[in-house]
Design a protein around this motif. Structure first.
Motif, mmCIF file in Angstrom:
data_model
loop_
_atom_site.group_PDB
_atom_site.id
_atom_site.type_symbol
_atom_site.label_atom_id
_atom_site.label_comp_id
_atom_site.label_asym_id
_atom_site.label_seq_id
_atom_site.Cartn_x
_atom_site.Cartn_y
_atom_site.Cartn_z
ATOM 1 N N GLN A 10 48.539 41.826 37.324
ATOM 2 C CA GLN A 10 47.729 41.128 38.324
ATOM 3 C C GLN A 10 47.580 39.647 37.988
ATOM 4 O OE1 GLN A 10 44.026 43.234 39.069
ATOM 5 N NE2 GLN A 10 44.988 45.166 38.561
ATOM 6 N N ARG B 85 41.078 33.054 47.174
ATOM 7 C CA ARG B 85 42.412 33.553 47.500
ATOM 8 C C ARG B 85 42.417 34.597 48.602
ATOM 9 N NH1 ARG B 85 46.597 34.409 42.608
ATOM 10 N NH2 ARG B 85 46.259 32.464 41.502
ATOM 11 N N ILE C 27 41.579 36.688 33.339
ATOM 12 C CA ILE C 27 42.519 36.247 34.372
ATOM 13 C C ILE C 27 41.827 35.307 35.337
ATOM 14 C CG2 ILE C 27 43.898 37.007 36.346
ATOM 15 C CD1 ILE C 27 44.385 39.637 34.847
ATOM 16 N N LEU D 28 41.038 41.563 41.791
ATOM 17 C CA LEU D 28 41.445 41.960 40.453
ATOM 18 C C LEU D 28 40.634 43.186 40.068
ATOM 19 C CD1 LEU D 28 41.260 38.408 38.845
ATOM 20 C CD2 LEU D 28 43.335 39.587 39.550
ATOM 21 N N GLY D 29 41.282 44.162 39.480
ATOM 22 C CA GLY D 29 40.562 45.362 39.079
ATOM 23 C C GLY D 29 41.138 45.909 37.797
ATOM 24 N N GLY D 30 40.255 46.338 36.913
ATOM 25 C CA GLY D 30 40.709 46.894 35.641
ATOM 26 C C GLY D 30 39.713 46.619 34.549
ATOM 27 N N ASP D 31 40.219 46.530 33.335
ATOM 28 C CA ASP D 31 39.369 46.259 32.171
ATOM 29 C C ASP D 31 38.602 44.951 32.408
ATOM 30 O OD1 ASP D 31 38.467 45.257 29.648
ATOM 31 O OD2 ASP D 31 39.823 46.625 28.666
ATOM 32 N N ILE E 59 39.724 41.744 30.569
ATOM 33 C CA ILE E 59 41.005 41.191 30.996
ATOM 34 C C ILE E 59 40.879 40.565 32.373
ATOM 35 C CG2 ILE E 59 43.381 41.768 31.623
ATOM 36 C CD1 ILE E 59 43.272 43.951 29.499
ATOM 37 N N VAL E 60 40.166 41.229 33.245
ATOM 38 C CA VAL E 60 39.986 40.722 34.601
ATOM 39 C C VAL E 60 39.210 39.406 34.576
ATOM 40 C CG1 VAL E 60 38.570 41.217 36.629
ATOM 41 C CG2 VAL E 60 40.227 42.862 35.870
ATOM 42 N N ASN F 65 47.299 45.845 33.627
ATOM 43 C CA ASN F 65 46.359 44.845 34.136
ATOM 44 C C ASN F 65 47.002 43.476 34.209
ATOM 45 O OD1 ASN F 65 43.864 44.606 35.237
ATOM 46 N ND2 ASN F 65 42.744 45.058 33.371
ATOM 47 N N THR G 242 41.154 31.906 33.730
ATOM 48 C CA THR G 242 42.368 31.092 33.679
ATOM 49 C C THR G 242 42.631 30.427 35.016
ATOM 50 O OG1 THR G 242 43.282 32.677 32.111
ATOM 51 C CG2 THR G 242 44.815 31.109 33.068
ATOM 52 N N ARG G 243 42.437 31.187 36.082
ATOM 53 C CA ARG G 243 42.657 30.638 37.427
ATOM 54 C C ARG G 243 41.721 29.482 37.716
ATOM 55 N NH1 ARG G 243 42.775 35.616 41.540
ATOM 56 N NH2 ARG G 243 44.557 36.669 40.617
ATOM 57 N N THR H 224 42.622 26.434 35.849
ATOM 58 C CA THR H 224 43.887 25.847 36.281
ATOM 59 C C THR H 224 43.726 25.096 37.595
ATOM 60 O OG1 THR H 224 45.096 27.648 35.229
ATOM 61 C CG2 THR H 224 46.286 26.351 36.855
ATOM 62 N N ARG H 225 42.999 25.687 38.533
ATOM 63 C CA ARG H 225 42.928 25.048 39.849
ATOM 64 C C ARG H 225 41.691 24.195 40.026
ATOM 65 N NH1 ARG H 225 41.699 30.825 42.629
ATOM 66 N NH2 ARG H 225 39.485 30.895 42.180
ATOM 67 N N ALA I 61 43.526 46.865 44.169
ATOM 68 C CA ALA I 61 43.796 45.694 43.340
ATOM 69 C C ALA I 61 45.290 45.512 43.127
ATOM 70 C CB ALA I 61 43.073 45.823 41.997
ATOM 71 N N LYS J 265 46.684 38.566 45.076
ATOM 72 C CA LYS J 265 46.036 38.809 43.781
ATOM 73 C C LYS J 265 44.611 38.262 43.801
ATOM 74 C CE LYS J 265 49.644 40.633 41.699
ATOM 75 N NZ LYS J 265 50.250 41.059 42.962
#
Lengths: 212, 74
Positions: B65, A12, A171, A161-164, A167-168, B62, A174-175, A178-179, A152, A158
């Protein structure tokens, strides 16, 4: 809570450098320091890939291991920070880091290196949260404000991605599912488990037909 | 007499060559993100408080995002 992590989705990333600009603006980064950089492979060639790189906040940080004055520390969330008052500007952490994250300002006279500066995951430093002293030395403490890193949150696609970390990773997973593309880069088996161990089999990338 | 004078003079001169105390050698202790948070620039709806409140704020932020929360996935 899991460790704080970044993932940059190279499928992306469009090399807009919005993350770089957001970081520089948010923290008033000194001249000559690029806390975050976008690296492009095969630039100009169709199929080029870009990835945004900053401090990876390693679980076993080499910068922390080599520092002669022990100015680094890791927070409970896994963010690797350092105390600029203790830093002697030797540059050893810059040598040790495989990502080139610790950097030094170029505004010193006679090649003066100054204090090391690097990505803080928008967590500031060992000054009082939100204080002027913290902002001047380390930039804004967004984590203390209930926010996530500016890079992020500002990413236009998008990609970053930044964070926990849990969770990141979720995410991103999932992407990819999906793709049906993007799993080959990050070591799917290492991250999500091989099918023999109960993990999901990685999606097979579609073969791209050339359009002439 | 001469030797004593030389000794005294050298003691006075060398006494000025003491090592100065070093600067900061131990790093400061960092606060947790939910402690003493800056209220001026806090995220809307977020009140700094205990660890649990901060963690749930991080988790919900979060998900901003993740655009699959807003678009239908195939």
């Amino acid at each position: 809570m899991a460790r704080m992590k970044f993932i940059c989705d190279s499928e992306r990333c469009i090399e807009c450098n919005g993350c770089v600009t957001a970081c520089k603006a948010e923290h008033d980064v000194p001249w000559g320091v690029n806390r975050r950089r976008v690296v492009t492979l095969n630039d100009g060639v169709p199929g080029e890939k870009s990835i945004s790189v900053a401090c990876m906040h390693c679980s076993d940080a080499p910068c922390m291991a080599v520092c002669p004055v022990d100015c680094f520390y890791r927070t409970d969330e896994g963010v690797v920070l350092h105390d600029k008052d203790v830093c002697i500007g030797c540059g050893y952490c810059s040598y040790a880091c495989p990502f080139g994250a610790p950097q030094f300002p170029t505004n010193g006279t006679f090649g003066l290196r100054g204090k090391m500066d690097k990505c803080t995951f928008c967590a500031g430093g060992p000054e009082a949260n939100g204080s002027q002293a913290e902002f001047e030395k380390y930039g804004r403490n967004r984590l203390a404000e209930g926010k996530l890193p500016a890079c992020a949150e500002m990413c236009s696609t998008k990609a970053l991605l930044g964070g926990d970390g849990d969770i990141v990773a979720d995410i991103f997973r999932t992407r990819v599912l999906t793709r049906n593309k993007g799993s080959e880069i990050w070591g799917w088996g290492t991250a999500y488990g091989k099918p023999s161990q109960g993990g999901t089999a990685p999606a097979q990338p579609k073969t791209e037909t050339s359009k002439s | 007499m001469n030797r004593a004078a030389v000794f005294l003079a050298s003691a006075l001169v060398l006494g000025a060559c003491t090592e100065k105390p070093q600067g900061v050698t131990t790093r400061k202790v960092d606060e947790k993100p939910w402690e003493n948070a800056s209220a001026a620039y806090a995220a809307p709806g977020f009140k700094a408080g205990d660890k649990g409140a901060w963690e749930s704020q991080m988790r919900s932020r979060n998900q901003a995002q993740n655009e699959y929360n807003r678009t239908a996935t195939r």
